[in-house]
Design a protein around this motif. Structure first.
Motif, PDB file in Angstrom:
ATOM      1  N   TYR A 192      74.409 106.537  34.608  1.00  0.00           N
ATOM      2  CA  TYR A 192      74.359 105.367  33.359  1.00  0.00           C
ATOM      3  C   TYR A 192      75.368 104.917  33.059  1.00  0.00           C
TER       4      TYR A 192
ATOM      5  N   PRO B  77      68.885 100.538  32.878  1.00  0.00           N
ATOM      6  CA  PRO B  77      68.469 101.217  31.685  1.00  0.00           C
ATOM      7  C   PRO B  77      69.765 101.761  31.155  1.00  0.00           C
ATOM      8  N   GLN B  78      69.736 102.128  29.813  1.00  0.00           N
ATOM      9  CA  GLN B  78      70.933 102.464  28.872  1.00  0.00           C
ATOM     10  C   GLN B  78      70.759 103.908  28.434  1.00  0.00           C
ATOM     11  N   VAL B  79      71.472 104.666  27.825  1.00  0.00           N
ATOM     12  CA  VAL B  79      71.145 105.843  27.161  1.00  0.00           C
ATOM     13  C   VAL B  79      71.309 105.601  25.613  1.00  0.00           C
TER      14      VAL B  79
ATOM     15  N   GLU C 259      62.732 102.113  30.135  1.00  0.00           N
ATOM     16  CA  GLU C 259      63.397 102.799  31.147  1.00  0.00           C
ATOM     17  C   GLU C 259      64.649 103.477  30.293  1.00  0.00           C
ATOM     18  N   ASN C 260      64.838 102.849  28.914  1.00  0.00           N
ATOM     19  CA  ASN C 260      66.031 103.456  28.266  1.00  0.00           C
ATOM     20  C   ASN C 260      65.881 104.863  28.064  1.00  0.00           C
TER      21      ASN C 260
ATOM     22  N   LEU D 234      67.206 107.818  36.932  1.00  0.00           N
ATOM     23  CA  LEU D 234      67.910 106.619  37.202  1.00  0.00           C
ATOM     24  C   LEU D 234      67.646 106.331  38.365  1.00  0.00           C
TER      25      LEU D 234
ATOM     26  N   ALA E 168      68.468 113.102  34.421  1.00  0.00           N
ATOM     27  CA  ALA E 168      68.947 111.862  34.159  1.00  0.00           C
ATOM     28  C   ALA E 168      69.287 110.954  35.548  1.00  0.00           C
TER      29      ALA E 168
ATOM     30  N   VAL F  67      75.491 112.127  31.436  1.00  0.00           N
ATOM     31  CA  VAL F  67      74.617 110.923  31.602  1.00  0.00           C
ATOM     32  C   VAL F  67      75.486 109.819  32.426  1.00  0.00           C
ATOM     33  N   GLN F  68      77.003 109.953  32.047  1.00  0.00           N
ATOM     34  CA  GLN F  68      77.624 108.980  32.599  1.00  0.00           C
ATOM     35  C   GLN F  68      78.038 109.421  34.267  1.00  0.00           C
TER      36      GLN F  68
END
Length: 176
Positions: free
Chosen positions: A162, A135-137, A61-62, A114, A110, A157-158
């Motif tokens: 994320y 998940p992370q980026v 998922e990252n 998510l 993104a 992305v934030q």
């Protein structure tokens, strides 16, 4: 001891007594002259530990992003004749390291990605029960990409939701 020459006895003396300062400095000098050679001789050859680079166990998922710029001629990575990222080139962000996207597309893709992952886990409450599932980026930035390009990718992305953004670097051999 400071001695005043001339002037009347009624005016206060405004000279600084430097004797204690000189005494302290001489003592420190002597201590360092003795301590430094002793410390250098007691340390044998220093060996820096070398750690083997291991592959990270990333979750599927990252989200992987590569941030680069165009070269001096305006060509992107993957195009014929690409000469490497230029400092004054246009920002290029590659979604999952393959698809070039604009800032708006990065945010939209993104967010959609998510949202699908969160819905698969049963909603925000369900995924929050297992923090490891979030998940992370991971961002790999080109060495010549300006910080503004990387910061723009982080912002998008934030804003898409994320919570964790990390960086991927190429390991450097400590032995040269």
């Amino acid at each position: 001891m400071a001695v005043s020459v001339g002037g009347s006895a009624e005016t206060p003396m405004s000279d600084i007594n430097t004797t204690p300062l000189v005494d302290v400095m001489l003592v420190l000098l002597i201590i360092f002259l003795i301590a430094v050679p002793v410390a250098i001789q007691t340390i044998e050859k220093l060996e820096i530990p070398i750690f083997e680079s291991i592959e990270s166990k990333d979750k599927v998922e990252n989200l992987l992003l590569t941030v680069s710029t165009t070269d001096a001629a305006g060509r992107s990575a993957g195009e014929a004749g690409f000469e490497g990222a230029a400092r004054n080139g246009e920002c290029r962000v590659y979604f999952n390291n393959t698809t070039p996207v604009t800032s708006e597309e990065l945010y939209d893709q993104a967010f959609e990605r998510l949202d699908q992952i969160v819905q698969r886990y049963g909603g925000p409450e369900a995924i929050m029960e297992d923090p490891e599932a979030i998940p992370q980026v991971h961002i790999r930035g080109d060495v010549n990409a300006p910080w503004s390009c990387v910061a723009g990718a982080i912002y998008n992305v934030q804003a898409a939701g994320y919570p964790t953004v990390g960086f991927i670097s190429n390991p450097v051999d400590p032995n040269g």
